[in-house]
Scaffold this active site. Structure first.
Site, short mmCIF file in Angstrom:
data_model
loop_
_atom_site.label_atom_id
_atom_site.label_comp_id
_atom_site.label_asym_id
_atom_site.label_seq_id
_atom_site.Cartn_x
_atom_site.Cartn_y
_atom_site.Cartn_z
NE ARG A 104 -2.33 0.81 3.74
CZ ARG A 104 -2.99 1.18 4.83
NH1 ARG A 104 -4.33 1.17 4.78
NH2 ARG A 104 -2.41 1.96 5.82
CG ASP A 200 3.12 -2.42 8.84
OD1 ASP A 200 3.13 -3.37 8.42
OD2 ASP A 200 3.12 -1.47 7.97
C1 PRP Z 1 -0.99 -4.12 4.74
C2 PRP Z 1 -1.88 -5.61 4.98
C3 PRP Z 1 -2.88 -5.49 3.66
C4 PRP Z 1 -2.91 -4.06 3.59
C5 PRP Z 1 -4.35 -3.49 4.11
O1 PRP Z 1 -0.14 -4.40 3.83
O2 PRP Z 1 -0.99 -6.73 5.14
O3 PRP Z 1 -2.17 -6.06 2.54
O4 PRP Z 1 -1.88 -3.11 4.19
O5 PRP Z 1 -4.48 -2.15 3.61
P1 PRP Z 1 -5.62 -1.79 2.93
O6 PRP Z 1 -6.78 -2.63 3.03
O7 PRP Z 1 -5.92 -0.59 2.98
O8 PRP Z 1 -5.17 -1.92 1.45
P2 PRP Z 1 1.35 -3.69 3.49
O9 PRP Z 1 0.71 -2.54 2.15
O10 PRP Z 1 1.59 -2.82 4.61
O11 PRP Z 1 2.24 -4.50 3.05
P3 PRP Z 1 3.35 -5.36 3.79
O12 PRP Z 1 2.25 -6.82 3.96
O13 PRP Z 1 4.24 -5.92 2.55
O14 PRP Z 1 3.81 -4.82 4.96
N1 URA Z 2 -2.07 -2.47 7.37
C1 URA Z 2 -1.59 -2.89 8.34
O1 URA Z 2 -0.63 -3.52 8.60
N2 URA Z 2 -2.34 -2.58 9.44
C2 URA Z 2 -3.24 -1.50 9.28
O2 URA Z 2 -4.10 -1.18 10.50
C3 URA Z 2 -3.69 -1.18 8.16
C4 URA Z 2 -3.16 -1.62 6.84
#
Ligand code: PRP
Ligand code: URA
Length: 209
Positions: A104, A200
């Site tokens: 994201r 996160d």
């Molecule tokens: C996080 C999580 C989802 C997303 C959710 O991933 O694991 O994939 O954010 O957010 P959204 O519903 O607003 O799209 P992130 O983008 O942090 O990537 P990562 O898993 O690589 O840390």
């Molecule tokens: N992605 C995460 O990992 N945590 C949140 O709360 C939202 C998006």
């Protein structure tokens, strides 16, 4: 509109609360996510069809039930979805695993794709899309779009924690997809994080912050 199943089982709730605690370290966070995912699989697969087959026990021949019909596919959204894969694959060893890489964008909150590799026969499988967090729903909606573009039709979304905004987004974009969550949280904050949430998920799972 897709249904939303919220699991209020005490064991699941207890373990999610431990994960929320900011003092829970990476090792415990990872193990808890795996344990909860295992407990969730039990309910997510409750309606899978079975068929009667004939088997021989050491005592006699009998008719017994086994899974029938569609094969299963597991599709984690990278990175955090990886933390749910082993649990599901342990319980459904015949499942194939596809990966969708999305992150994201921290400014726009829009999902950016960087990887997609799916089993060749994905369109014939019942797919379980795994991601611990459903926040705005942008990442999950984009992942489901990829799957549909490749002909997949039978998709279930499995999340640990969801915000109402994310659920509404999936129900609007993908009314055919049912959502399975351990907890429904209150809202998103100004940075798109789930409140109260657990922070996160990817960083806590992999110890990257
Ligand atoms: C996080 C999580 C989802 C997303 C959710 O991933 O694991 O994939 O954010 O957010 P959204 O519903 O607003 O799209 P992130 O983008 O942090 O990537 P990562 O898993 O690589 O840390
Ligand atoms: N992605 C995460 O990992 N945590 C949140 O709360 C939202 C998006």
């Amino acid at each position: 509109m897709g249904k939303v199943y919220v699991f209020d089982h005490p064991l699941i709730q207890h373990k999610v609360s431990l994960m929320r605690d900011k003092n829970t370290g990476t090792k415990d966070f990872r193990q808890l996510l795996e344990e909860i995912s295992m407990l969730m699989v039990y309910e997510v697969t409750r309606d899978l069809p079975t068929e009667e087959v004939e088997i021989e026990t050491p005592i006699c021949t009998t008719k017994a039930k086994m899974l029938a019909g569609k094969k299963i596919g597991i599709v984690p959204i990278l990175r955090a979805g990886l933390g749910m894969v082993d649990a599901v694959a342990t319980l459904i060893p015949a499942a194939r695993v596809g990966h969708i890489g999305l992150y994201r964008d921290p400014e726009t909150l829009q999902p950016v794709e960087y990887y997609c590799k799916l089993p060749a026969d994905s369109e014939q499988r019942e797919l379980l899309v795994l991601d611990p967090m459903l926040a705005t729903g942008g990442s999950a909606s984009a992942a489901i779009n990829f799957l549909k573009q490749r002909g997949c039709q039978h998709i279930r979304l499995v999340n640990l924690i969801a915000a109402p905004e994310g659920v509404a987004r999936i129900q609007k974009d993908h009314p055919d997809v049912n959502i399975y969550v351990a907890c429904m949280d209150e809202k998103l904050n100004d940075h798109g994080y789930i409140v109260p949430g657990l922070g996160d998920a990817g960083d806590r799972l992999f110890g990257t912050k």
